[in-house]
Write a protein that holds these residues in place. Sequence first.
Motif, PDB file in Angstrom:
ATOM      1  N   TRP A 152       0.815  -1.218   0.000  1.00  0.00           N
ATOM      2  CA  TRP A 152       0.000   0.000   0.000  1.00  0.00           C
ATOM      3  C   TRP A 152       0.849   1.270   0.000  1.00  0.00           C
ATOM      4  O   TRP A 152       0.309   2.378  -0.094  1.00  0.00           O
ATOM      5  CB  TRP A 152      -0.915   0.021   1.225  1.00  0.00           C
ATOM      6  CG  TRP A 152      -1.970  -1.057   1.215  1.00  0.00           C
ATOM      7  CD1 TRP A 152      -2.639  -1.534   0.142  1.00  0.00           C
ATOM      8  CD2 TRP A 152      -2.481  -1.767   2.362  1.00  0.00           C
ATOM      9  NE1 TRP A 152      -3.542  -2.496   0.528  1.00  0.00           N
ATOM     10  CE2 TRP A 152      -3.480  -2.657   1.886  1.00  0.00           C
ATOM     11  CE3 TRP A 152      -2.197  -1.734   3.731  1.00  0.00           C
ATOM     12  CZ2 TRP A 152      -4.184  -3.512   2.743  1.00  0.00           C
ATOM     13  CZ3 TRP A 152      -2.907  -2.576   4.580  1.00  0.00           C
ATOM     14  CH2 TRP A 152      -3.880  -3.453   4.101  1.00  0.00           C
ATOM     15  N   THR A 167      -5.190  -4.506   8.220  1.00  0.00           N
ATOM     16  CA  THR A 167      -6.046  -3.400   7.805  1.00  0.00           C
ATOM     17  C   THR A 167      -5.280  -2.085   7.883  1.00  0.00           C
ATOM     18  O   THR A 167      -4.552  -1.846   8.866  1.00  0.00           O
ATOM     19  CB  THR A 167      -7.299  -3.314   8.696  1.00  0.00           C
ATOM     20  OG1 THR A 167      -8.014  -4.541   8.600  1.00  0.00           O
ATOM     21  CG2 THR A 167      -8.196  -2.158   8.285  1.00  0.00           C
ATOM     22  N   HIS A 168      -5.430  -1.258   6.849  1.00  0.00           N
ATOM     23  CA  HIS A 168      -4.898   0.094   6.892  1.00  0.00           C
ATOM     24  C   HIS A 168      -5.974   0.971   7.520  1.00  0.00           C
ATOM     25  O   HIS A 168      -7.066   1.147   6.949  1.00  0.00           O
ATOM     26  CB  HIS A 168      -4.546   0.585   5.490  1.00  0.00           C
ATOM     27  CG  HIS A 168      -3.969   1.961   5.479  1.00  0.00           C
ATOM     28  ND1 HIS A 168      -4.441   2.974   4.652  1.00  0.00           N
ATOM     29  CD2 HIS A 168      -2.961   2.514   6.218  1.00  0.00           C
ATOM     30  CE1 HIS A 168      -3.748   4.075   4.874  1.00  0.00           C
ATOM     31  NE2 HIS A 168      -2.840   3.825   5.812  1.00  0.00           N
ATOM     32  N   SER A 171      -7.536   4.177   5.463  1.00  0.00           N
ATOM     33  CA  SER A 171      -8.324   3.937   4.249  1.00  0.00           C
ATOM     34  C   SER A 171      -9.308   2.796   4.372  1.00  0.00           C
ATOM     35  O   SER A 171     -10.182   2.634   3.524  1.00  0.00           O
ATOM     36  CB  SER A 171      -7.373   3.643   3.086  1.00  0.00           C
ATOM     37  OG  SER A 171      -6.684   2.420   3.309  1.00  0.00           O
ATOM     38  N   ARG A 173      -8.559  -0.244   3.891  1.00  0.00           N
ATOM     39  CA  ARG A 173      -8.159  -1.354   3.035  1.00  0.00           C
ATOM     40  C   ARG A 173      -7.724  -2.549   3.882  1.00  0.00           C
ATOM     41  O   ARG A 173      -7.122  -2.389   4.946  1.00  0.00           O
ATOM     42  CB  ARG A 173      -7.017  -0.926   2.121  1.00  0.00           C
ATOM     43  CG  ARG A 173      -7.443  -0.007   0.979  1.00  0.00           C
ATOM     44  CD  ARG A 173      -6.242   0.507   0.201  1.00  0.00           C
ATOM     45  NE  ARG A 173      -5.405   1.403   0.999  1.00  0.00           N
ATOM     46  CZ  ARG A 173      -4.306   2.017   0.541  1.00  0.00           C
ATOM     47  NH1 ARG A 173      -3.910   1.798  -0.711  1.00  0.00           N
ATOM     48  NH2 ARG A 173      -3.620   2.832   1.306  1.00  0.00           N
ATOM     49  N   ARG A 174      -8.001  -3.770   3.385  1.00  0.00           N
ATOM     50  CA  ARG A 174      -7.672  -4.975   4.159  1.00  0.00           C
ATOM     51  C   ARG A 174      -7.161  -6.062   3.228  1.00  0.00           C
ATOM     52  O   ARG A 174      -7.684  -6.253   2.123  1.00  0.00           O
ATOM     53  CB  ARG A 174      -8.883  -5.492   4.921  1.00  0.00           C
ATOM     54  CG  ARG A 174      -8.578  -6.662   5.860  1.00  0.00           C
ATOM     55  CD  ARG A 174      -9.829  -7.155   6.578  1.00  0.00           C
ATOM     56  NE  ARG A 174      -9.502  -8.129   7.618  1.00  0.00           N
ATOM     57  CZ  ARG A 174      -9.312  -9.429   7.412  1.00  0.00           C
ATOM     58  NH1 ARG A 174      -9.426  -9.931   6.179  1.00  0.00           N
ATOM     59  NH2 ARG A 174      -9.032 -10.239   8.426  1.00  0.00           N
TER      60      ARG A 174
END
Length: 727
Positions: A152, A167-168, A171, A173-174
């Motif tokens: 990422w 997980t970020h 954002s 995102r995962r």
Amino acid sequence: MTVAERNFEGVARRTLLTGGLAGGFLFAFHLPVRALRVNEPLQPVDDTAGKFAPNAFIRIDSSGKTTLVMPQVEMGQGVYTSISMILAEELDADFSQVTLEHAPPSDKLYGNPMFGIQATGNSNSIRAWWKPLRAASASARAMLVQAAAQQWQVDPASCTAANSGVTHQASGRRLSYGALALAASSEVPPKDVPLRDPKDFVLIGKPLKRLDTPDKVNGKAVYGIDAMLPGMRFATLKTCPVFGGKVAKVDDSAARKIPGVHKIVVLDDMVAVVGDHMWAAKKGLEALVVTWDEGPNARVSSKDIWDALRTASEKNGAVAKSTGDIAKGLSTGDKFGASYELPFLAHATMEPVNATVHLKPDSCEVWTGTQIMTRVQSEAAKAAGLPIEKVRIYQHLLGGGFGRKLEPDMVVAAVRIAKHVDGPVKVVWTREEDIQHDVYRPIYRDTISATLSGGKIAGWQYKVSGSSIMARWFPAGFQNGVDIDGVDSAIDIPYEIPNLHVEFVRAEPPAVPTGFWRGVGPNNNVFAIECFMDELARKAGKDPIEFRRSMLGNQPRFLAALNLAAEKSNWGQPLPARVGRGVCLQPSFASFIGTVVEAEVDEQGEVDLRRVTCAVDTGIAVNPDTVMAQLEGGLIFGLTAALYGEITIDKGRVQQSNFNDYRMLRIDQAPKIDVHIIKSGEAPGGIGETGVTAGPPALRNAIFAATGIALRRLPIDRYLIAAGNKS
């Protein structure tokens, strides 16, 4: 530092390897909550290709399945579940996706950090792997987070791991661990990754159901004795009933006529019958007429052995610990003395001793349940006459270990028999052979002299006399005449005693082989110490618990366990006639345990176990259900031994042969057991053997309270109690 403490510190300890599999090999046997299935591929395979394998213990594949390569063996103690919980906790793995795979033999990769060798015992599976496995898991988690952050192009600190995914936070995102497995393999393992704060534990501390229970209940679990291979023969054996005897002559004419008997194998020290099935082998063995050369031990008796030990116990021993001025301490106040004796004991595991072997000219494969895989591998190699790398060990669930399966003798015997059999052969010892050719818990004689001054102990001189198992089994644990196991719980007695002196006298019994038995060194020491404490309390005119409390000022964890056990057992409340409560406090295996047994004794000396109350501070309880179950089982195991356990020798022979004369506690005799776990943030202690050591002294002290008779030998002597009642 004492001699024993220096000895222990000098024992080699392994550090965690984080550099991959280092040339080790892995078996294609998977344990997703069950035992191995022996019809799976037999050849070891490199199962790491395309998987994230950051160290010897963890593999994650592209589907997200996390495999724990299990360094310890499961013999009923619940270690499969607890160690899996530790891994999943620190790895942030989805616990439902964790599967198990037995580690192959490798002291280098899977050596127990407290032993330096690959062994399961001494109640240390959780203690030993608590930090190393957490560190390995945390390192793997960090590598997965790094891989996600790299993908990422974000700071790893902005990412979190949970439920087998990264997980970020900003954002949302995962990426799953499966999706990250390949990329994570390229990451450099970080050093000194911070471990999770216990207050943030998600799994550890929860009473999770054991992973191995369902298949044990429905019959799918496969123990060593269940191993089945195509074309396999079955064998059973007999050795000379006298220790050390040899085969002189065999008449096998009747045995050969029994349908299904395949072969009679006659070796120098044993005879085996190989059959198409176990019944044929057993009936063939019964039909053999064997003449034995009984050798030099044919006149050895229990009396001879005890006389020799009692004589040896009068000698000076090697000093294990000495604090203060013992001469001054023993000249201060009123002096008292006593000696305590514990008998030989067999292990009598529910699963009889067994091993399955397929021996070929260039290889040897072994299926068994063992507590010490590497030693089994090396001894099998010697017996087969093969290089060690040509011997493969397939680990199974153990139907009880109790220290018996820390010995390789059953595998060595099976390999020797397999030399005479084409194809695989399963060798199973009969119960009689198992009990009469065990590696027995040693007899011990512990002598104590102590003085009382002002209601407290002023001087304490303690001597342990018995076998040194360590000298044979693990020589690093026996140095300068002191066996570190033999003085366990004697050199770390919890009470404040200003002048204390502990010695060890090595006295090996003639002929009788001795080895570890569940509870190990603390068995005899906790029994002697806690029984004598009750006698001293009576001499001092004090309640047994108050007497102990007065010497625990600097031991808050012991004091808390003692107080809770007293409270929950209704200590001090009135009891009917001939009913007594007895207490035991012990420092064994880095756990702090107070136990109270309530028992009734009738005029004939028969004992009725009414109730057992146990309070334990075992540090962080990884799985509280397992802690409770192990204490309950250990208490029953120890109380059984206290009431009935004794192996006796006559004319070089063990007189006991099966459960009719080596009794077990029946279900209708089992008392109500209450276990209370003290919440703690300390590192976990051991628990699998602690109940065994707690039960006998607490029971003896209950009998002392009920009858006034101070028994000093196990098993409980009903005739002595009955005679005391009449005197």
